[in-house]
Enzyme design. Structure first.
Site, PDB file in Angstrom:
ATOM      1  N   TRP A   1       0.840  -1.205   0.000  1.00 31.14           N
ATOM      2  CA  TRP A   1       0.000   0.000   0.000  1.00 31.14           C
ATOM      3  C   TRP A   1       0.869   1.247   0.000  1.00 31.14           C
ATOM      4  O   TRP A   1       0.572   2.216  -0.696  1.00 31.14           O
ATOM      5  CB  TRP A   1      -0.966   0.003   1.182  1.00 31.14           C
ATOM      6  CG  TRP A   1      -1.963  -1.120   1.109  1.00 31.14           C
ATOM      7  CD1 TRP A   1      -2.109  -2.145   1.980  1.00 31.14           C
ATOM      8  CD2 TRP A   1      -2.953  -1.341   0.071  1.00 31.14           C
ATOM      9  NE1 TRP A   1      -3.124  -2.988   1.570  1.00 31.14           N
ATOM     10  CE2 TRP A   1      -3.650  -2.523   0.403  1.00 31.14           C
ATOM     11  CE3 TRP A   1      -3.305  -0.656  -1.094  1.00 31.14           C
ATOM     12  CZ2 TRP A   1      -4.682  -3.041  -0.392  1.00 31.14           C
ATOM     13  CZ3 TRP A   1      -4.325  -1.165  -1.882  1.00 31.14           C
ATOM     14  CH2 TRP A   1      -4.998  -2.337  -1.524  1.00 31.14           C
TER      15      TRP A   1
ATOM     16  N   ASP B   1      -1.778   7.015   6.154  1.00 29.29           N
ATOM     17  CA  ASP B   1      -2.807   6.083   5.717  1.00 29.29           C
ATOM     18  C   ASP B   1      -3.098   5.197   6.930  1.00 29.29           C
ATOM     19  O   ASP B   1      -2.260   4.396   7.326  1.00 29.29           O
ATOM     20  CB  ASP B   1      -2.273   5.256   4.533  1.00 29.29           C
ATOM     21  CG  ASP B   1      -3.223   4.131   4.110  1.00 29.29           C
ATOM     22  OD1 ASP B   1      -4.272   3.944   4.761  1.00 29.29           O
ATOM     23  OD2 ASP B   1      -2.895   3.429   3.127  1.00 29.29           O
TER      24      ASP B   1
ATOM     25  N   LYS C   1     -12.214  -1.439   7.001  1.00 35.28           N
ATOM     26  CA  LYS C   1     -11.444  -2.320   7.866  1.00 35.28           C
ATOM     27  C   LYS C   1     -11.709  -2.111   9.340  1.00 35.28           C
ATOM     28  O   LYS C   1     -11.498  -3.013  10.118  1.00 35.28           O
ATOM     29  CB  LYS C   1      -9.959  -2.192   7.559  1.00 35.28           C
ATOM     30  CG  LYS C   1      -9.739  -2.574   6.114  1.00 35.28           C
ATOM     31  CD  LYS C   1      -8.353  -2.730   5.671  1.00 35.28           C
ATOM     32  CE  LYS C   1      -8.298  -3.098   4.205  1.00 35.28           C
ATOM     33  NZ  LYS C   1      -7.639  -2.066   3.414  1.00 35.28           N
TER      34      LYS C   1
HETATM   35  C1  PLP Z   1      -7.011  -1.830   2.201  1.00 30.85           C
HETATM   36  C2  PLP Z   1      -5.983  -0.789   2.254  1.00 30.85           C
HETATM   37  C3  PLP Z   1      -5.877   0.216   1.276  1.00 30.85           C
HETATM   38  C4  PLP Z   1      -6.786   0.266   0.061  1.00 30.85           C
HETATM   39  O1  PLP Z   1      -8.031   0.715   0.416  1.00 30.85           O
HETATM   40  P1  PLP Z   1      -9.172   0.944  -0.673  1.00 30.85           P
HETATM   41  O2  PLP Z   1     -10.222   1.662   0.102  1.00 30.85           O
HETATM   42  O3  PLP Z   1      -9.598  -0.410  -1.165  1.00 30.85           O
HETATM   43  O4  PLP Z   1      -8.603   1.762  -1.781  1.00 30.85           O
HETATM   44  C5  PLP Z   1      -4.911   1.180   1.434  1.00 30.85           C
HETATM   45  N1  PLP Z   1      -4.076   1.177   2.486  1.00 30.85           N
HETATM   46  C6  PLP Z   1      -4.140   0.233   3.433  1.00 30.85           C
HETATM   47  C7  PLP Z   1      -3.200   0.273   4.589  1.00 30.85           C
HETATM   48  C8  PLP Z   1      -5.096  -0.781   3.357  1.00 30.85           C
HETATM   49  O5  PLP Z   1      -5.157  -1.723   4.303  1.00 30.85           O
END
Ligand code: PLP
Length: 357
Positions: A100, A167, A191
């Site tokens: 990511w 993020d 998540k």
């Molecule tokens: C799942 C995830 C993403 C991607 O998220 P989307 O909403 O599907 O674009 C980005 N960064 C991390 C750390 C993730 O776990």
């Protein structure tokens, strides 16, 4: 009714109360005689959900004045681009801790000068880099606080001489966070705070408006601040369930309680991984995530991987297959994953050891 032990990495398990509230709102939303996905997003009823949700974010995370909370579409993946477009003028730095983080860096490189300040690629991202210095000439420094695929986590709010961007897709609301240390925090909701379809952004107002490039309205954070996340039609259903998820977090005592529950759950499973001779963890011990717990069969038992997968599946475990770039197993133990599910997985591991160890 059958209830799975859901260890999916995302979308993933949600609080039962939030799911039930969603079912009720699909039948009749706030006595409107319509379902939540049929009412106008300009209606009073909907406006009250947006306001409540924003207020809960601020309250639960203790967000200081000077920040705005936004609910957008496009996922965390779209934020990789937003961040660079809105903040990158001269140079940006990224902490390269996994897939990511690499994707975020790639988007920034498409916009301007962006570099990896430190990386753990040398050991397949099984640890968090340490001892690096954040250059002072960066517009911002970007980190991924929890590396969903590798099970590593930055567990404290670091000091940064430049704007810190995080993020937090997979560990938001898992612990108290000192928001004042960050210029911007973003993530996909799916998540820890809701279903897929809504993306949260917490942005400090004073970092915006500093770049010279043209920003399309839709990609300019200031548009969404001004329009209170209703510049275009918001993902109403996802926001509704997110709001219910936040109410649940508040009802269990907020982030201090949530953190303690998460630490306890993670400790239970890591203790079993360390005790059980058939399994071993893959992440550096000091960087172990409390949200995504990665483990593999110990060397001597490598041929038993498929057998354990089947064994666990038969006992109701869902979503424990590791990401293909790590292999083995991954149990995602997000906020809403009950301790009973952790205990059920541990029982599986112990039984399997008794039979095969
Ligand atoms: C799942 C995830 C993403 C991607 O998220 P989307 O909403 O599907 O674009 C980005 N960064 C991390 C750390 C993730 O776990």
């Amino acid at each position: 009714m059958k209830v799975a032990h859901n260890f999916n990495a995302g979308p993933c398990v949600l609080p039962r109360q939030a799911v039930q509230a969603a079912i009720d709102a699909l039948t009749d939303f706030k006595g409107s005689g319509m379902s939540v996905i049929e009412v106008s997003h300009r209606s009073k009823e909907w406006e009250s959900v947006m306001n409540e949700c924003r207020a809960l974010w601020k309250e639960i995370l203790n967000i200081p004045d000077g920040y705005h909370v936004l609910f957008l579409g496009g996922g965390a993946s779209m934020q990789f681009l937003y961040v660079a477009m809105n903040l990158l003028e001269n140079k940006a730095g990224y902490l390269e801790t996994g897939v990511w983080a690499k994707k975020a860096l790639k988007e920034a490189k498409g916009i301007g000068n962006a570099v990896a300040v430190a990386s753990s690629a040398d050991k397949n991202f099984s640890y968090i880099p340490k001892g690096y210095e954040i250059p002072k000439d960066l517009d911002y420094f970007h980190i991924t606080t929890n590396n969903t695929i590798y099970g590593t986590e930055i567990k404290t709010d670091m000091d940064s001489p430049v704007n810190l961007v995080a993020d937090m897709s997979s560990d938001i609301m898992s612990r108290p966070v000192d928001v004042s240390k960050y210029a911007l925090i973003y993530g996909g909701a799916q998540k820890n705070v809701g279903p897929a379809g809504v993306t949260f952004v917490i942005v400090r107002d004073d970092i915006l408006g500093k770049v010279t490039r043209y920003l399309p309205s839709m990609l300019d954070y200031r548009t969404h601040i001004q329009e209170e996340s209703m510049f275009n039609t918001p993902p109403v259903f996802s926001i509704f369930v997110m709001n219910e998820t936040l109410k649940w977090i508040k009802s269990v005592g907020g982030l201090k309680s949530m953190h303690k529950l998460n630490l306890d759950k993670a400790a239970l499973l890591y203790n079993e991984i360390d005790r059980n001779k058939m399994f071993e963890g893959t992440a550096a011990v000091e960087d172990r995530s409390i949200m995504n717990i990665c483990f593999v069969m110990a060397e001597k038992y490598k041929d038993k991987e498929e057998a354990f997968m089947t064994f666990a599946k038969e006992r109701g475990m869902v979503g424990i297959k590791g990401h293909r770039s790590v292999g083995g197993f991954r149990a995602s133990t997000y906020n809403a994953c009950p301790v009973e599910s952790i205990k059920a997985l541990i029982s599986c591991m112990q039984e399997f050891e008794k039979i095969n160890g």
